[in-house]
Design a protein around this motif. Structure first.
Motif, PDB file in Angstrom:
ATOM      1  N   ARG A   1       1.421  91.365  31.151  1.00 35.37           N
ATOM      2  CA  ARG A   1       2.493  90.157  31.091  1.00 35.37           C
ATOM      3  C   ARG A   1       3.254  89.432  31.217  1.00 35.37           C
ATOM      4  O   ARG A   1       3.423  88.404  31.899  1.00 35.37           O
ATOM      5  CB  ARG A   1       2.455  89.642  29.173  1.00 35.37           C
ATOM      6  CG  ARG A   1       3.138  89.693  28.591  1.00 35.37           C
ATOM      7  CD  ARG A   1       3.026  88.278  28.120  1.00 35.37           C
ATOM      8  NE  ARG A   1       4.116  86.757  27.573  1.00 35.37           N
ATOM      9  CZ  ARG A   1       4.257  86.976  26.318  1.00 35.37           C
ATOM     10  NH1 ARG A   1       3.199  87.671  25.440  1.00 35.37           N
ATOM     11  NH2 ARG A   1       4.661  86.101  26.064  1.00 35.37           N
TER      12      ARG A   1
ATOM     13  N   LEU B   1       9.474  92.752  35.026  1.00 35.98           N
ATOM     14  CA  LEU B   1      10.608  92.630  34.591  1.00 35.98           C
ATOM     15  C   LEU B   1      11.612  94.030  34.964  1.00 35.98           C
ATOM     16  O   LEU B   1      11.224  94.782  36.053  1.00 35.98           O
ATOM     17  CB  LEU B   1      11.252  93.459  33.801  1.00 35.98           C
ATOM     18  CG  LEU B   1      10.940  92.481  32.253  1.00 35.98           C
ATOM     19  CD1 LEU B   1       9.371  92.976  31.831  1.00 35.98           C
ATOM     20  CD2 LEU B   1      11.033  92.323  31.362  1.00 35.98           C
TER      21      LEU B   1
ATOM     22  N   MET C   1      12.942  88.257  34.745  1.00 31.60           N
ATOM     23  CA  MET C   1      11.402  88.441  34.089  1.00 31.60           C
ATOM     24  C   MET C   1      10.724  87.754  35.103  1.00 31.60           C
ATOM     25  O   MET C   1      10.656  86.830  35.470  1.00 31.60           O
ATOM     26  CB  MET C   1      10.921  88.163  32.339  1.00 31.60           C
ATOM     27  CG  MET C   1      10.345  88.288  32.289  1.00 31.60           C
ATOM     28  SD  MET C   1       9.286  87.527  31.103  1.00 31.60           S
ATOM     29  CE  MET C   1       9.519  85.766  31.073  1.00 31.60           C
TER      30      MET C   1
ATOM     31  N   GLU D   1       5.096  94.616  31.872  1.00 34.41           N
ATOM     32  CA  GLU D   1       5.350  94.265  30.018  1.00 34.41           C
ATOM     33  C   GLU D   1       3.878  94.767  30.604  1.00 34.41           C
ATOM     34  O   GLU D   1       3.007  93.490  30.240  1.00 34.41           O
ATOM     35  CB  GLU D   1       5.965  93.541  29.686  1.00 34.41           C
ATOM     36  CG  GLU D   1       5.819  92.661  28.599  1.00 34.41           C
ATOM     37  CD  GLU D   1       6.521  91.991  28.033  1.00 34.41           C
ATOM     38  OE1 GLU D   1       6.780  90.858  28.835  1.00 34.41           O
ATOM     39  OE2 GLU D   1       6.576  91.927  26.785  1.00 34.41           O
TER      40      GLU D   1
ATOM     41  N   GLY E   1       0.114  91.953  18.687  1.00 39.80           N
ATOM     42  CA  GLY E   1       1.394  91.296  19.076  1.00 39.80           C
ATOM     43  C   GLY E   1       2.091  91.411  19.126  1.00 39.80           C
ATOM     44  O   GLY E   1       3.396  92.056  19.590  1.00 39.80           O
TER      45      GLY E   1
ATOM     46  N   GLN F   1       7.024 102.681  19.047  1.00 38.00           N
ATOM     47  CA  GLN F   1       7.136 101.491  18.357  1.00 38.00           C
ATOM     48  C   GLN F   1       6.914 101.248  17.029  1.00 38.00           C
ATOM     49  O   GLN F   1       5.893 101.470  17.399  1.00 38.00           O
ATOM     50  CB  GLN F   1       6.539 100.106  19.597  1.00 38.00           C
ATOM     51  CG  GLN F   1       6.817  98.854  18.912  1.00 38.00           C
ATOM     52  CD  GLN F   1       7.030  97.340  19.836  1.00 38.00           C
ATOM     53  OE1 GLN F   1       5.027  97.128  19.495  1.00 38.00           O
ATOM     54  NE2 GLN F   1       7.155  97.326  21.055  1.00 38.00           N
TER      55      GLN F   1
ATOM     56  N   LEU G   1       8.802  90.980  16.917  1.00 43.63           N
ATOM     57  CA  LEU G   1       7.589  90.684  17.786  1.00 43.63           C
ATOM     58  C   LEU G   1       6.605  89.686  17.777  1.00 43.63           C
ATOM     59  O   LEU G   1       6.832  88.932  17.358  1.00 43.63           O
ATOM     60  CB  LEU G   1       6.385  91.058  16.223  1.00 43.63           C
ATOM     61  CG  LEU G   1       5.042  92.375  16.260  1.00 43.63           C
ATOM     62  CD1 LEU G   1       5.040  93.038  17.065  1.00 43.63           C
ATOM     63  CD2 LEU G   1       4.793  91.834  15.105  1.00 43.63           C
ATOM     64  N   GLY G   2       5.783  89.834  18.441  1.00 36.56           N
ATOM     65  CA  GLY G   2       5.097  88.534  19.330  1.00 36.56           C
ATOM     66  C   GLY G   2       5.897  88.113  19.909  1.00 36.56           C
ATOM     67  O   GLY G   2       5.391  87.076  21.011  1.00 36.56           O
ATOM     68  N   THR G   3       6.800  87.712  20.952  1.00 32.45           N
ATOM     69  CA  THR G   3       7.173  87.602  21.778  1.00 32.45           C
ATOM     70  C   THR G   3       7.063  88.293  23.072  1.00 32.45           C
ATOM     71  O   THR G   3       7.996  89.429  22.863  1.00 32.45           O
ATOM     72  CB  THR G   3       8.932  86.971  21.217  1.00 32.45           C
ATOM     73  OG1 THR G   3       9.867  88.147  21.434  1.00 32.45           O
ATOM     74  CG2 THR G   3       8.749  86.336  20.116  1.00 32.45           C
ATOM     75  N   SER G   4       7.286  88.058  24.210  1.00 29.11           N
ATOM     76  CA  SER G   4       7.770  88.730  25.209  1.00 29.11           C
ATOM     77  C   SER G   4       9.326  89.322  25.409  1.00 29.11           C
ATOM     78  O   SER G   4       9.909  88.935  24.742  1.00 29.11           O
ATOM     79  CB  SER G   4       7.730  87.695  26.646  1.00 29.11           C
ATOM     80  OG  SER G   4       7.793  88.025  27.920  1.00 29.11           O
ATOM     81  N   MET G   5       9.128  90.849  25.921  1.00 26.17           N
ATOM     82  CA  MET G   5      10.020  91.361  25.989  1.00 26.17           C
ATOM     83  C   MET G   5      11.386  90.677  27.045  1.00 26.17           C
ATOM     84  O   MET G   5      12.023  91.818  27.065  1.00 26.17           O
ATOM     85  CB  MET G   5       9.766  92.954  25.726  1.00 26.17           C
ATOM     86  CG  MET G   5       9.002  93.646  24.745  1.00 26.17           C
ATOM     87  SD  MET G   5       8.686  95.620  24.856  1.00 26.17           S
ATOM     88  CE  MET G   5      10.173  95.994  24.515  1.00 26.17           C
ATOM     89  N   ASN G   6      11.194  90.383  27.586  1.00 23.02           N
ATOM     90  CA  ASN G   6      12.489  89.587  28.452  1.00 23.02           C
ATOM     91  C   ASN G   6      13.331  90.043  27.429  1.00 23.02           C
ATOM     92  O   ASN G   6      14.186  90.613  27.722  1.00 23.02           O
ATOM     93  CB  ASN G   6      11.458  88.074  28.604  1.00 23.02           C
ATOM     94  CG  ASN G   6      11.918  86.974  27.491  1.00 23.02           C
ATOM     95  OD1 ASN G   6      12.281  87.337  26.690  1.00 23.02           O
ATOM     96  ND2 ASN G   6      10.635  85.577  27.730  1.00 23.02           N
ATOM     97  N   THR G   7      14.487  88.944  27.804  1.00 20.74           N
ATOM     98  CA  THR G   7      15.798  89.016  27.551  1.00 20.74           C
ATOM     99  C   THR G   7      15.722  89.539  26.015  1.00 20.74           C
ATOM    100  O   THR G   7      16.648  89.670  24.901  1.00 20.74           O
ATOM    101  CB  THR G   7      16.862  87.086  27.736  1.00 20.74           C
ATOM    102  OG1 THR G   7      15.867  86.181  27.509  1.00 20.74           O
ATOM    103  CG2 THR G   7      16.749  87.419  29.136  1.00 20.74           C
TER     104      THR G   7
ATOM    105  N   ALA H   1      14.046  91.390  24.555  1.00 21.40           N
ATOM    106  CA  ALA H   1      14.464  93.639  24.996  1.00 21.40           C
ATOM    107  C   ALA H   1      15.529  93.541  24.760  1.00 21.40           C
ATOM    108  O   ALA H   1      15.876  93.429  26.231  1.00 21.40           O
ATOM    109  CB  ALA H   1      13.729  93.486  25.382  1.00 21.40           C
TER     110      ALA H   1
ATOM    111  N   PHE I   1      18.934  97.095  24.950  1.00 18.37           N
ATOM    112  CA  PHE I   1      18.528  97.908  25.090  1.00 18.37           C
ATOM    113  C   PHE I   1      19.794  98.562  24.335  1.00 18.37           C
ATOM    114  O   PHE I   1      20.761  98.482  24.522  1.00 18.37           O
ATOM    115  CB  PHE I   1      18.199  99.144  26.509  1.00 18.37           C
ATOM    116  CG  PHE I   1      16.883  99.162  26.559  1.00 18.37           C
ATOM    117  CD1 PHE I   1      15.717  97.977  27.745  1.00 18.37           C
ATOM    118  CD2 PHE I   1      16.338 100.496  26.502  1.00 18.37           C
ATOM    119  CE1 PHE I   1      15.487  97.295  27.831  1.00 18.37           C
ATOM    120  CE2 PHE I   1      14.768 100.139  27.262  1.00 18.37           C
ATOM    121  CZ  PHE I   1      14.191  98.890  27.519  1.00 18.37           C
TER     122      PHE I   1
END
Lengths: 114, 115
Positions: A31, A34, A48, A92, A98, B48, B96-102, B104, B106
């Motif tokens: 996907r 990062l 990203m 990723e 999802g 998760q 859920l369902g979104t990219s883990m870019n910003t 995500a 920590f």
């Protein structure tokens, strides 16, 4: 099994030097890729990348992705002592329903000496 | 916005004991992922949670279990602790369902030492 390999594992440079950190990967259902900076505990997000050949820049840091050759590089120009940290590369992947999952490399420990 | 909060920050346990680590996700996030980071290694995905169920799991034994509560907070439980469980445990929250870019984020992690 998804795999992310970073090189070098550690690097010592002098202030002002330019460094290039490498990240190669093998994952299914890619996907994005990062980059994170980890100084103490929590990794902090840097970039990203989802498309090949498009450079992302933030100040002295830049990164680019090659989806054909399955690698990315992170460049830091004019390094400062505050750049000393572990730089983590993560890929990723979509794991169904999802959900997305991050697979990390071992990191590159960068030490910048005055 | 407090971001992702984890507790405790440090913990020392004896081999064979059980431990519970806690994570509160960033406001608006509904998914919590747990990672184990051994010294000198990158974080490794444990599992998760979404909608109070385990959605995905990495290569960790059944001694590692978790729970998610209706308010999206989560716990990580480790039974029969081994010396090799000593690590920094990181929690990341996302939507859920979104990219883990910003999205995500920590937490600061819990440093677990098993003696």
């Amino acid at each position: 099994e998804d795999k992310v390999v970073q090189s070098p594992l550690s690097l010592v440079v002098h202030e002002g030097d330019t460094v290039t950190l490498n990240c190669s990967y093998e994952v299914t259902n890619f996907r994005s890729l990062l980059w994170y900076k980890q100084e103490k505990k929590a990794p902090t997000f840097l970039f990203m990348l989802t498309s090949s050949g498009i450079e992302k820049k933030s100040g002295r840091l830049s990164s680019i992705l090659d989806k054909k050759e399955l690698f990315s590089i992170l460049n830091i120009t004019a390094t400062q002592t505050g750049d000393s940290a572990v730089y983590l590369c993560a890929v990723e992947s979509y794991s169904g329903a999802g959900s997305y999952q991050l697979t990390f490399g071992k990191g590159t420990k960068l030490s910048v000496i005055p | 916005d407090a971001g992702v909060t984890q507790s405790p920050t440090h913990l020392i346990k004896t081999r064979g004991q059980q431990v519970t680590l806690r994570c509160s996700p960033k406001s608006g996030h509904d998914t919590v992922s747990w990672y184990q980071q051994a010294l000198g290694q990158g974080p490794q995905f444990i599992f998760q949670y979404y909608e109070e169920e385990e959605r995905q799991r990495g290569n960790f034994p059944d001694r590692f279990s978790g729970h998610q509560f209706p308010n999206y907070s989560s716990e990580l439980n480790v039974n029969a602790l081994l010396l090799g469980d000593s690590a920094l445990y990181l929690c990341a929250s996302s939507l859920l369902g979104t990219s883990m870019n910003t999205e995500a984020f920590f937490g600061q992690g819990t440093r677990l030492t098993v003696v």
